[in-house]
Design a protein around this motif. Structure first.
Motif, mmCIF file in Angstrom:
data_model
loop_
_atom_site.group_PDB
_atom_site.id
_atom_site.type_symbol
_atom_site.label_atom_id
_atom_site.label_comp_id
_atom_site.label_asym_id
_atom_site.label_seq_id
_atom_site.Cartn_x
_atom_site.Cartn_y
_atom_site.Cartn_z
ATOM 1 N N ILE A 192 0.871 -1.178 0.000
ATOM 2 C CA ILE A 192 0.000 0.000 0.000
ATOM 3 C C ILE A 192 0.903 1.222 0.000
ATOM 4 C CG2 ILE A 192 -1.867 1.251 1.108
ATOM 5 C CD1 ILE A 192 -2.689 -1.282 2.527
ATOM 6 N N LEU A 193 0.949 1.918 -1.118
ATOM 7 C CA LEU A 193 1.758 3.134 -1.236
ATOM 8 C C LEU A 193 0.940 4.308 -0.713
ATOM 9 C CD1 LEU A 193 3.138 1.093 -3.172
ATOM 10 C CD2 LEU A 193 3.586 3.011 -4.707
ATOM 11 N N ASN A 194 1.439 4.944 0.337
ATOM 12 C CA ASN A 194 0.700 6.055 0.925
ATOM 13 C C ASN A 194 1.063 7.352 0.201
ATOM 14 O OD1 ASN A 194 -0.690 7.856 2.532
ATOM 15 N ND2 ASN A 194 -0.084 6.894 4.452
ATOM 16 N N LEU A 195 0.203 7.744 -0.731
ATOM 17 C CA LEU A 195 0.431 8.953 -1.524
ATOM 18 C C LEU A 195 -0.235 10.190 -0.921
ATOM 19 C CD1 LEU A 195 -0.136 7.570 -5.146
ATOM 20 C CD2 LEU A 195 1.945 7.545 -3.788
ATOM 21 N N SER A 196 -0.791 10.056 0.263
ATOM 22 C CA SER A 196 -1.558 11.148 0.868
ATOM 23 C C SER A 196 -0.694 12.383 1.123
ATOM 24 C CB SER A 196 -2.173 10.681 2.183
ATOM 25 O OG SER A 196 -3.006 9.557 1.976
ATOM 26 N N VAL A 197 -1.302 13.547 0.929
ATOM 27 C CA VAL A 197 -0.625 14.837 1.104
ATOM 28 C C VAL A 197 -1.519 15.734 1.956
ATOM 29 C CG1 VAL A 197 0.329 16.870 -0.051
ATOM 30 C CG2 VAL A 197 0.499 14.611 -1.147
ATOM 31 N N PRO A 198 -0.993 16.331 3.026
ATOM 32 C CA PRO A 198 -1.813 17.201 3.874
ATOM 33 C C PRO A 198 -2.494 18.307 3.081
ATOM 34 C CG PRO A 198 0.281 16.766 4.945
ATOM 35 C CD PRO A 198 0.382 16.202 3.551
ATOM 36 N N GLY A 199 -3.771 18.516 3.379
ATOM 37 C CA GLY A 199 -4.508 19.605 2.758
ATOM 38 C C GLY A 199 -5.081 19.305 1.391
ATOM 39 N N TYR A 200 -4.845 18.119 0.837
ATOM 40 C CA TYR A 200 -5.381 17.818 -0.488
ATOM 41 C C TYR A 200 -6.906 17.713 -0.438
ATOM 42 C CZ TYR A 200 -1.408 17.039 -3.634
ATOM 43 O OH TYR A 200 -0.326 17.207 -4.464
ATOM 44 N N MET A 201 -7.545 18.440 -1.351
ATOM 45 C CA MET A 201 -8.982 18.361 -1.533
ATOM 46 C C MET A 201 -9.291 17.269 -2.565
ATOM 47 S SD MET A 201 -9.956 20.602 0.576
ATOM 48 C CE MET A 201 -8.954 21.702 1.569
ATOM 49 N N PHE A 202 -10.564 16.917 -2.723
ATOM 50 C CA PHE A 202 -10.873 15.786 -3.600
ATOM 51 C C PHE A 202 -10.496 16.063 -5.054
ATOM 52 C CE2 PHE A 202 -15.162 17.866 -3.376
ATOM 53 C CZ PHE A 202 -15.419 18.065 -4.717
ATOM 54 N N THR A 203 -10.418 17.339 -5.438
ATOM 55 C CA THR A 203 -9.980 17.655 -6.799
ATOM 56 C C THR A 203 -8.488 17.328 -6.984
ATOM 57 O OG1 THR A 203 -9.894 19.924 -5.933
ATOM 58 C CG2 THR A 203 -11.692 19.388 -7.430
ATOM 59 N N GLN A 204 -7.685 17.627 -5.970
ATOM 60 C CA GLN A 204 -6.261 17.259 -6.029
ATOM 61 C C GLN A 204 -6.082 15.758 -5.920
ATOM 62 O OE1 GLN A 204 -5.805 20.230 -2.929
ATOM 63 N NE2 GLN A 204 -3.855 20.852 -3.821
ATOM 64 N N GLN A 205 -6.895 15.122 -5.078
ATOM 65 C CA GLN A 205 -6.828 13.666 -4.961
ATOM 66 C C GLN A 205 -7.138 12.996 -6.298
ATOM 67 O OE1 GLN A 205 -8.828 13.753 -0.575
ATOM 68 N NE2 GLN A 205 -8.976 11.828 -1.649
ATOM 69 N N LEU A 206 -8.122 13.542 -7.017
ATOM 70 C CA LEU A 206 -8.453 13.014 -8.340
ATOM 71 C C LEU A 206 -7.226 13.011 -9.238
ATOM 72 C CD1 LEU A 206 -10.250 12.317 -10.841
ATOM 73 C CD2 LEU A 206 -10.709 14.784 -11.016
ATOM 74 N N ASP A 207 -6.556 14.151 -9.305
ATOM 75 C CA ASP A 207 -5.401 14.275 -10.191
ATOM 76 C C ASP A 207 -4.275 13.338 -9.769
ATOM 77 O OD1 ASP A 207 -4.543 15.903 -12.515
ATOM 78 O OD2 ASP A 207 -2.905 16.494 -11.176
ATOM 79 N N LEU A 208 -4.068 13.212 -8.468
ATOM 80 C CA LEU A 208 -3.041 12.307 -7.960
ATOM 81 C C LEU A 208 -3.397 10.857 -8.251
ATOM 82 C CD1 LEU A 208 -0.453 11.845 -6.337
ATOM 83 C CD2 LEU A 208 -1.826 12.010 -4.245
ATOM 84 N N ALA A 209 -4.663 10.507 -8.079
ATOM 85 C CA ALA A 209 -5.105 9.139 -8.341
ATOM 86 C C ALA A 209 -4.856 8.739 -9.785
ATOM 87 C CB ALA A 209 -6.591 9.005 -8.009
ATOM 88 N N LEU A 210 -5.110 9.659 -10.713
ATOM 89 C CA LEU A 210 -4.964 9.333 -12.128
ATOM 90 C C LEU A 210 -3.508 9.225 -12.558
ATOM 91 C CD1 LEU A 210 -7.847 11.465 -13.678
ATOM 92 C CD2 LEU A 210 -7.843 9.071 -12.964
ATOM 93 N N SER A 211 -2.609 9.810 -11.773
ATOM 94 C CA SER A 211 -1.182 9.670 -12.093
ATOM 95 C C SER A 211 -0.583 8.399 -11.503
ATOM 96 C CB SER A 211 -0.400 10.879 -11.569
ATOM 97 O OG SER A 211 -0.307 10.840 -10.154
ATOM 98 N N ALA A 212 -1.283 7.784 -10.547
ATOM 99 C CA ALA A 212 -0.709 6.652 -9.814
ATOM 100 C C ALA A 212 -0.505 5.426 -10.699
ATOM 101 C CB ALA A 212 -1.604 6.298 -8.631
ATOM 102 N N THR A 213 -1.422 5.212 -11.657
ATOM 103 C CA THR A 213 -1.295 4.008 -12.485
ATOM 104 C C THR A 213 -0.065 4.072 -13.377
ATOM 105 O OG1 THR A 213 -2.856 5.048 -14.026
ATOM 106 C CG2 THR A 213 -3.729 3.416 -12.499
#
Length: 393
Positions: A192-213
């Protein structure tokens, strides 16, 4: 002006006026060192109160209802809000926000910032350490090892484990349990790679999620849904992009922002008020975008619902509403919203001025998530590659 029009305008403006009053009181309480922007600081200040759950519900009720529901409900709780400001407990000077540390790496474009790789600094009673890939996690190879099920946890400060030793976060405890006590016969080893970043809103999480693959070849993304998705600050990332004229990147964002009539000249509070009626629509569109794009790349999406020690009933209800808004997408939900039960907030807080969960809170979240995983065949299939009757692709 007609009476109905006056009433409507009053409903729209009253929450913003309350925010300004809050900001003024906060500055009197905490001093001139506090930033003046009440909207952007109110939730952070609320998150370090020493109030009881009842007091915090009373203190924030009008603010949440007014701002989140498009100001259709006025600040019925504003008396409690002003009355309880004197109970706010300020953090000590060395209790820095993530944004005030050298761990922040500024990025051009949509996401704006992340965690600097290879950092090791004191942070909120523990240490903020990051691996060579910029994760607050143990080290991993960027290339996925053969025979391993790789998952990406995408969230904010709680899932990163603010103030908690890396090996005591709910994410680390889950990874250890998955590999030490497999959830089924033939379960694959898990990372489980913890990519979490303090203060990220769901819009930033979306962008991060799509880069993970593409970056890490993950099999599934665990998309955290917590108080930042439903609290007053949920639109702050969008507001900053709009004010600074940055590209909103996603078509659905451009369309909804245009429909809301948001302008770059609008104040942060005004942008939040205009976007408030579209919160669930924006959230649902972001989750749909994540599901579609991840599916196209051979990865699956799981929504992970995480509780917050304070304002528990209110926030859990808002999170449940958000999950209901995306129920048609049939995305599996991995929830630990009930993990804290009736435990008093002060027994779960990192400190009396900081509502991030402490080690006990992370342990409870881990136990609830582990229990749900072992009782849910679809989650077992996605998380550990189990092939059991009832599991779906």
């Amino acid at each position: 002006m007609k009476h109905a029009d006056f009433k409507h305008h009053l409903q729209l403006t009253l929450p913003t006026l309350i925010v300004l009053v809050v900001a003024a009181f906060v500055r009197l309480k905490l001093g001139a060192a506090e930033p003046a922007n009440g909207l952007e600081r109110t939730v952070e200040i609320m998150s370090r109160t020493g109030l009881s759950a009842h007091e915090e519900d009373e203190m924030t009720a009008g603010y949440y209802e007014g701002l989140l529901d498009g100001s259709e409900k006025t600040a019925r709780g504003h008396g409690g809000l002003l009355r309880n400001l004197g109970s706010l407990k300020p953090a000590p000077p060395d209790w820095k926000d993530f944004s005030d540390t050298e761990a922040v790496r500024k990025l051009p474009g949509f996401r704006r910032y992340d965690i600097k790789p290879g950092i090791d600094i004191p942070f909120k009673g523990d240490r903020l350490q990051s691996n060579h890939l910029g994760m607050r996690d143990r080290d991993y190879d960027q290339t996925k090892p053969a025979g391993v099920r790789r998952l990406a946890l995408v969230g904010s400060a709680i899932s990163m484990g603010t103030g908690i030793p890396i090996d005591k976060t709910f994410e680390a405890l889950l990874e250890a349990r998955l590999n030490g006590e497999p959830v089924c016969e033939g379960a694959m080893p898990c990372e489980i790679l913890n990519l979490s970043v303090p203060g990220y809103m769901f819009t930033q999480q979306l962008d991060l999620a799509l880069s993970a693959t593409s970056e890490y070849d993950v099999d599934a993304v665990l998309f955290v849904v917590n108080y930042l998705a439903v609290g007053p600050m949920w639109s702050s990332h969008l507001g900053t992009l709009i004010q600074e004229g940055d590209d909103l990147k996603y078509t659905f964002l451009r369309e909804i922002v245009q429909k809301a009539g948001v302008s770059p000249s609008d104040s942060t509070a005004r942008i939040a008020t205009k976007l408030a009626p579209h919160r669930l629509e924006l959230f649902a569109a972001a989750i749909r975008e994540a599901r579609v794009q991840l599916q196209a790349e051979g990865a699956q999406l799981v929504l992970v619902a995480i509780p917050f020690p304070a304002q528990r009933k209110m926030i859990n209800g808002k999170i449940t509403d958000a999950l209901e808004a995306v129920s048609a997408e049939q995305i599996p939900v991995w929830s630990c919203l009930d993990a804290f039960g009736d435990i008093a907030p002060e027994d779960l807080r990192l400190r009396e001025w900081d509502n991030h969960p402490n080690e006990r809170g992370h342990q409870l979240m881990f136990e609830a998530l582990d229990k749900e995983l072992r009782n849910n065949s679809r989650l077992r299939h996605i998380i550990a590659g189990c092939h059991e009757q009832g599991a779906t692709q």
